[in-house]
Design a protein around this motif. Structure first.
Motif, short mmCIF file in Angstrom:
data_model
loop_
_atom_site.label_atom_id
_atom_site.label_comp_id
_atom_site.label_asym_id
_atom_site.label_seq_id
_atom_site.Cartn_x
_atom_site.Cartn_y
_atom_site.Cartn_z
N LEU A 5 0.83 -1.20 0.00
CA LEU A 5 0.00 0.00 0.00
C LEU A 5 0.87 1.26 0.00
O LEU A 5 0.59 2.21 -0.72
N LEU A 6 1.93 1.25 0.80
CA LEU A 6 2.81 2.41 0.87
C LEU A 6 3.70 2.54 -0.37
O LEU A 6 4.05 3.64 -0.79
N TRP A 7 4.07 1.42 -0.95
CA TRP A 7 4.99 1.44 -2.09
C TRP A 7 4.28 1.77 -3.40
O TRP A 7 4.82 2.47 -4.23
N MET A 8 3.06 1.25 -3.56
CA MET A 8 2.33 1.46 -4.81
C MET A 8 1.59 2.79 -4.78
O MET A 8 1.56 3.50 -3.78
N ASP A 9 0.97 3.05 -5.88
CA ASP A 9 0.15 4.25 -6.01
C ASP A 9 -1.10 4.10 -5.14
O ASP A 9 -1.83 3.11 -5.23
N TRP A 10 -1.37 5.07 -4.30
CA TRP A 10 -2.51 5.02 -3.38
C TRP A 10 -3.82 4.82 -4.13
O TRP A 10 -4.67 4.03 -3.71
N ASP A 11 -3.99 5.52 -5.22
CA ASP A 11 -5.25 5.43 -5.97
C ASP A 11 -5.47 4.03 -6.53
O ASP A 11 -6.59 3.51 -6.51
N ALA A 12 -4.40 3.39 -7.01
CA ALA A 12 -4.53 2.04 -7.55
C ALA A 12 -4.89 1.04 -6.46
O ALA A 12 -5.74 0.16 -6.64
N VAL A 13 -4.26 1.19 -5.30
CA VAL A 13 -4.53 0.28 -4.18
C VAL A 13 -5.95 0.48 -3.67
O VAL A 13 -6.68 -0.49 -3.41
N ILE A 14 -6.38 1.71 -3.54
CA ILE A 14 -7.74 1.99 -3.07
C ILE A 14 -8.76 1.49 -4.09
O ILE A 14 -9.79 0.92 -3.72
N GLY A 15 -8.49 1.66 -5.37
CA GLY A 15 -9.38 1.14 -6.41
C GLY A 15 -9.47 -0.39 -6.35
O GLY A 15 -10.57 -0.96 -6.47
N LEU A 16 -8.34 -1.04 -6.15
CA LEU A 16 -8.33 -2.50 -6.02
C LEU A 16 -9.11 -2.93 -4.77
O LEU A 16 -9.89 -3.89 -4.81
N ALA A 17 -8.92 -2.22 -3.67
CA ALA A 17 -9.65 -2.54 -2.44
C ALA A 17 -11.15 -2.37 -2.63
O ALA A 17 -11.94 -3.18 -2.14
N LYS A 18 -11.56 -1.32 -3.34
CA LYS A 18 -12.99 -1.13 -3.61
C LYS A 18 -13.56 -2.25 -4.46
O LYS A 18 -14.71 -2.65 -4.28
N ASP A 19 -12.76 -2.76 -5.39
CA ASP A 19 -13.22 -3.87 -6.23
C ASP A 19 -13.29 -5.18 -5.45
O ASP A 19 -14.19 -5.98 -5.67
N LEU A 20 -12.34 -5.40 -4.55
CA LEU A 20 -12.28 -6.67 -3.82
C LEU A 20 -13.08 -6.69 -2.53
O LEU A 20 -13.37 -7.77 -2.00
N ALA A 21 -13.46 -5.54 -2.00
CA ALA A 21 -14.18 -5.49 -0.73
C ALA A 21 -15.49 -6.27 -0.74
O ALA A 21 -15.73 -7.05 0.19
N PRO A 22 -16.33 -6.13 -1.77
CA PRO A 22 -17.56 -6.94 -1.76
C PRO A 22 -17.29 -8.44 -1.81
O PRO A 22 -17.97 -9.23 -1.15
N VAL A 23 -16.29 -8.82 -2.59
CA VAL A 23 -15.94 -10.25 -2.69
C VAL A 23 -15.44 -10.75 -1.36
O VAL A 23 -15.85 -11.82 -0.88
N ALA A 24 -14.56 -10.01 -0.72
CA ALA A 24 -14.03 -10.42 0.58
C ALA A 24 -15.14 -10.49 1.62
O ALA A 24 -15.15 -11.39 2.47
N THR A 25 -16.09 -9.57 1.57
CA THR A 25 -17.20 -9.58 2.51
C THR A 25 -18.06 -10.83 2.32
O THR A 25 -18.42 -11.51 3.29
N ILE A 26 -18.38 -11.14 1.08
CA ILE A 26 -19.20 -12.32 0.79
C ILE A 26 -18.47 -13.59 1.22
O ILE A 26 -19.06 -14.48 1.84
#
Length: 125
Positions: A41-62
């Motif tokens: 998270l610290l090394w990569m681009d914040w926006d890319a990591v946050i976008g990935l987290a937004k995409d994976l959050a529903p899947v991880a929740t389910i």
């Protein structure tokens, strides 16, 4: 279908036992993965990591809801099995105690009912 369920149950039980036996290693690996994720998270681009987290959050929740439900069902079945085994052992011990009591009452019926073996009833020693 029954063989598949039996294999799955054995596989899940083997994993359960392995995690119980190696819980220290499992915790260390989990902490390492969390640190690696934070580093990414610290090394990569914040926006890319946050976008990935937004995409994976529903899947991880389910997935977490399904895993939680599965573990709850397993825990419920284990409780029922433990209660059944406890009832069975209680019934077995009670029936054994009754058999032992029946044996004692049959053996003791040959002794006179007023027997005072070993007792001194007339007061002399």
């Amino acid at each position: 279908m029954r063989r598949i369920l039996t294999r799955f149950r054995r596989w899940a039980q083997a994993i359960d036992f392995w995690v119980q036996d190696h819980h220290v290693v499992v915790v260390i690996v989990m902490v390492f993965l969390l640190i690696a994720g934070a580093g990414a998270l610290l090394w990569m681009d914040w926006d890319a990591v946050i976008g990935l987290a937004k995409d994976l959050a529903p899947v991880a929740t389910i997935v977490s809801i399904i895993a939680s439900a599965f573990l709850s069902v397993i825990r419920w079945f284990r409780k029922r099995r433990a209660a059944r085994v406890a009832r069975r052992s209680t019934v077995t011990s009670v029936s054994r105690a009754r058999e032992a009591h029946a044996d004692r009452s049959v053996n003791s019926s040959s002794a006179p009912s007023g027997s005072t073996e070993g007792e001194d009833t007339d007061g002399e020693g």
